[in-house]
Design a protein around this motif. Sequence first.
Motif, mmCIF file in Angstrom:
data_model
loop_
_atom_site.group_PDB
_atom_site.id
_atom_site.type_symbol
_atom_site.label_atom_id
_atom_site.label_comp_id
_atom_site.label_asym_id
_atom_site.label_seq_id
_atom_site.Cartn_x
_atom_site.Cartn_y
_atom_site.Cartn_z
ATOM 1 N N MET A 98 0.870 -1.194 0.000
ATOM 2 C CA MET A 98 0.000 0.000 0.000
ATOM 3 C C MET A 98 0.897 1.231 0.000
ATOM 4 S SD MET A 98 -3.006 -1.366 0.052
ATOM 5 C CE MET A 98 -4.080 -0.023 0.490
ATOM 6 N N PRO A 99 1.427 1.593 -1.163
ATOM 7 C CA PRO A 99 2.364 2.735 -1.225
ATOM 8 C C PRO A 99 1.636 4.074 -1.026
ATOM 9 C CG PRO A 99 1.857 1.954 -3.416
ATOM 10 C CD PRO A 99 1.176 0.996 -2.477
ATOM 11 N N ASN A 100 2.469 5.073 -0.797
ATOM 12 C CA ASN A 100 1.921 6.437 -0.722
ATOM 13 C C ASN A 100 1.256 6.788 -2.041
ATOM 14 O OD1 ASN A 100 3.227 6.374 1.705
ATOM 15 N ND2 ASN A 100 4.893 7.757 1.090
ATOM 16 N N SER A 101 0.164 7.555 -1.952
ATOM 17 C CA SER A 101 -0.567 7.877 -3.183
ATOM 18 C C SER A 101 -1.220 9.251 -3.089
ATOM 19 C CB SER A 101 -1.648 6.827 -3.457
ATOM 20 O OG SER A 101 -2.622 6.851 -2.431
ATOM 21 N N ILE A 102 -1.467 9.800 -4.263
ATOM 22 C CA ILE A 102 -2.239 11.047 -4.386
ATOM 23 C C ILE A 102 -3.445 10.745 -5.261
ATOM 24 C CG2 ILE A 102 -2.269 13.429 -5.173
ATOM 25 C CD1 ILE A 102 0.699 13.573 -4.715
ATOM 26 N N THR A 103 -4.634 11.046 -4.742
ATOM 27 C CA THR A 103 -5.871 10.790 -5.472
ATOM 28 C C THR A 103 -6.447 12.116 -5.971
ATOM 29 O OG1 THR A 103 -6.355 8.868 -4.085
ATOM 30 C CG2 THR A 103 -8.185 9.804 -5.355
ATOM 31 N N PHE A 104 -6.634 12.228 -7.283
ATOM 32 C CA PHE A 104 -7.241 13.408 -7.893
ATOM 33 C C PHE A 104 -8.697 13.072 -8.227
ATOM 34 C CE2 PHE A 104 -2.731 13.523 -8.855
ATOM 35 C CZ PHE A 104 -2.384 14.803 -8.441
ATOM 36 N N ASN A 105 -9.584 13.967 -7.833
ATOM 37 C CA ASN A 105 -11.006 13.676 -8.010
ATOM 38 C C ASN A 105 -11.722 14.911 -8.544
ATOM 39 O OD1 ASN A 105 -13.928 13.811 -6.785
ATOM 40 N ND2 ASN A 105 -13.420 11.636 -6.857
ATOM 41 N N GLY A 106 -12.513 14.732 -9.597
ATOM 42 C CA GLY A 106 -13.337 15.807 -10.141
ATOM 43 C C GLY A 106 -14.778 15.360 -10.226
ATOM 44 N N THR A 107 -15.701 16.207 -9.761
ATOM 45 C CA THR A 107 -17.113 15.837 -9.717
ATOM 46 C C THR A 107 -17.954 16.942 -10.328
ATOM 47 O OG1 THR A 107 -16.770 14.574 -7.687
ATOM 48 C CG2 THR A 107 -19.037 15.143 -8.254
ATOM 49 N N ALA A 108 -18.906 16.553 -11.168
ATOM 50 C CA ALA A 108 -19.905 17.482 -11.714
ATOM 51 C C ALA A 108 -21.275 16.934 -11.357
ATOM 52 C CB ALA A 108 -19.750 17.609 -13.224
ATOM 53 N N SER A 109 -22.133 17.812 -10.812
ATOM 54 C CA SER A 109 -23.454 17.356 -10.388
ATOM 55 C C SER A 109 -24.498 18.419 -10.686
ATOM 56 C CB SER A 109 -23.463 17.030 -8.892
ATOM 57 O OG SER A 109 -23.182 18.196 -8.131
ATOM 58 N N ALA A 283 -43.467 16.817 -4.791
ATOM 59 C CA ALA A 283 -42.888 16.335 -6.046
ATOM 60 C C ALA A 283 -41.508 15.725 -5.813
ATOM 61 C CB ALA A 283 -42.782 17.489 -7.043
ATOM 62 N N PRO A 284 -41.093 14.807 -6.697
ATOM 63 C CA PRO A 284 -39.771 14.188 -6.550
ATOM 64 C C PRO A 284 -38.651 15.158 -6.929
ATOM 65 C CG PRO A 284 -40.823 13.414 -8.540
ATOM 66 C CD PRO A 284 -41.853 14.243 -7.822
ATOM 67 N N THR A 285 -37.465 14.826 -6.504
ATOM 68 C CA THR A 285 -36.265 15.591 -6.818
ATOM 69 C C THR A 285 -35.303 14.693 -7.582
ATOM 70 O OG1 THR A 285 -36.499 16.929 -4.824
ATOM 71 C CG2 THR A 285 -34.343 16.908 -5.877
ATOM 72 N N LEU A 286 -34.816 15.168 -8.705
ATOM 73 C CA LEU A 286 -33.904 14.401 -9.538
ATOM 74 C C LEU A 286 -32.521 15.024 -9.480
ATOM 75 C CD1 LEU A 286 -33.433 12.155 -11.687
ATOM 76 C CD2 LEU A 286 -33.997 13.903 -13.428
ATOM 77 N N SER A 287 -31.526 14.184 -9.273
ATOM 78 C CA SER A 287 -30.148 14.669 -9.267
ATOM 79 C C SER A 287 -29.270 13.698 -10.042
ATOM 80 C CB SER A 287 -29.623 14.812 -7.833
ATOM 81 O OG SER A 287 -29.678 13.575 -7.151
ATOM 82 N N ALA A 288 -28.222 14.207 -10.632
ATOM 83 C CA ALA A 288 -27.285 13.400 -11.412
ATOM 84 C C ALA A 288 -25.873 13.878 -11.139
ATOM 85 C CB ALA A 288 -27.606 13.500 -12.898
ATOM 86 N N PHE A 289 -24.926 12.958 -11.279
ATOM 87 C CA PHE A 289 -23.540 13.347 -11.056
ATOM 88 C C PHE A 289 -22.608 12.518 -11.940
ATOM 89 C CE2 PHE A 289 -23.834 9.645 -8.356
ATOM 90 C CZ PHE A 289 -22.574 9.070 -8.420
ATOM 91 N N TYR A 290 -21.465 13.082 -12.228
ATOM 92 C CA TYR A 290 -20.379 12.377 -12.926
ATOM 93 C C TYR A 290 -19.110 12.620 -12.134
ATOM 94 C CZ TYR A 290 -16.516 11.531 -16.078
ATOM 95 O OH TYR A 290 -15.319 11.087 -16.608
ATOM 96 N N GLN A 291 -18.333 11.555 -11.934
ATOM 97 C CA GLN A 291 -17.115 11.667 -11.146
ATOM 98 C C GLN A 291 -15.950 11.008 -11.873
ATOM 99 O OE1 GLN A 291 -17.153 11.116 -6.729
ATOM 100 N NE2 GLN A 291 -15.800 9.381 -7.182
ATOM 101 N N GLY A 313 -23.966 8.671 -11.984
ATOM 102 C CA GLY A 313 -25.076 8.206 -11.165
ATOM 103 C C GLY A 313 -26.293 9.110 -11.275
ATOM 104 N N LEU A 314 -27.452 8.539 -11.064
ATOM 105 C CA LEU A 314 -28.727 9.259 -11.025
ATOM 106 C C LEU A 314 -29.415 8.952 -9.705
ATOM 107 C CD1 LEU A 314 -30.215 8.687 -14.602
ATOM 108 C CD2 LEU A 314 -29.452 10.879 -13.635
ATOM 109 N N SER A 315 -30.121 9.949 -9.194
ATOM 110 C CA SER A 315 -30.844 9.748 -7.945
ATOM 111 C C SER A 315 -32.218 10.388 -8.062
ATOM 112 C CB SER A 315 -30.078 10.362 -6.765
ATOM 113 O OG SER A 315 -30.837 10.276 -5.573
ATOM 114 N N LEU A 316 -33.246 9.656 -7.735
ATOM 115 C CA LEU A 316 -34.621 10.154 -7.742
ATOM 116 C C LEU A 316 -35.195 10.003 -6.337
ATOM 117 C CD1 LEU A 316 -36.961 11.290 -9.441
ATOM 118 C CD2 LEU A 316 -37.721 8.910 -9.782
#
Length: 437
Positions: A98-109, A283-291, A313-316
């Motif tokens: 389990m070496p040292n690591s750097i995790t890069f993360n980008g999210t659009a929602s 009413a329902p709420t719809l959300s979506a995301f890309y990561q 992902g999608l969430s209703l």
Amino acid sequence: MRIHKRFLIGMMAVALLGGPVVLRAQEADSLLQLSLEDAQRHALEHNRSLKNATLEVQVAEARRWQTLATMLPQVSAKADYSNMFGYSMDLGQFKISMPNSITFNGTASVALSGAQVVGVQLEKIAGRMADISLKQTEQEVSDQVKTLYYSALAMEETVDLLEQNLVNLEKLQQHTLRSVEVGVAEQTDADRISVQVTSMKTSLNSTRRQLEMIYNSMRLQLGLSVATELALTQNVDDLMQVENALALLDTEFVLDNNYNFQLLSENVALAQKQIALKKWEFAPTLSAFYQYTKVEYMSDEMTMRSTPPNMFGLSLNVPIFSSGSRLKGVKMAQLAYQQQVNTYDDTREALLVQHRQLMYNLSSSFESYLSQKENMTVAQRLFDNVSRKYEHGMASSMDVTNTGTELVAAQSSYVQALLEVVTARIELEQLLNTDNQ
């Protein structure tokens, strides 16, 4: 002539209030000459309350865009550094480092709901209300300056009248003292005239203090420092404009031009939108995301890569049961809306009644103004006549005292009637809001 006199009044007022009669160069140089229009324009540019109202409009616009932004995509990025201090996963047959690591993360929602749409509409109404409040504040500041301008002119005219009265009384006092010396008048007559002179000086000094207070209030409305001297370039006769004032009596009252009525209409619209906002809670709420995720290991050792680089992902979210709380929320919003409608109808009728009353007030105050102006002229003529008779021994000192008192009362009534005309006119102009027609 007005500038020089105004300058002297300010110095005398300071002396009467117990302060030193010292005029700094800064004060002497800060002289602002203003017509009524100039004063109103200056107030609209520099009044601090008006500046706050302008900022409130900007705040409302920023709040609307903030609400609108919740319906648009939200993008975030982050980087995480992990150090396991050389730890390896022991899987029996083999080990995974389990070496040292750097995790890069980008999210659009993005998240969408009916409540967000209604929220934007609510903020738009709030923006319109802020804009109406700004215009109303401009009107109030302009009218306050107008009232103070007239009040200052009326007080200056009062000072002129009292000064002339004092000059006349002092002449009579000197005449009486000479008459007492030669034995043709009683000391009682001289004492009575002396009391009248002292009373007139007291009234004059009090009026000068009131005049200075009015100018201080005007400085505050204009956003000026206390060191600024004001010189008013117009007089009462120039500003009365009787024809324009009486023309207001024939002006049609358009409710939609009244700022209070406009605000009330927006409040009704706001309450109606609140009902829609509560209904959208069903009413329902719809959300979506890309990561997107990328892991950079800081070692060449073999390790396990378990994080997928792409994820969508999608969430209703569908509300099902809230034990009646959402239903009661709608009911409360409907009741609040009905209250606003009732207030709207009641205020509408009250404004119509107020219009009739203000027209009556203007007409009545103008008639009183003409009457008091004539009364003052008659009282002045009577005082002058009695004064001449007194000098020739054909009237008593009591006659002079009585007519002098009547003259001061008539002058005071005239000034009060003048200010009542101004107040009645401004109130009717505010209600009609003729600038908005």
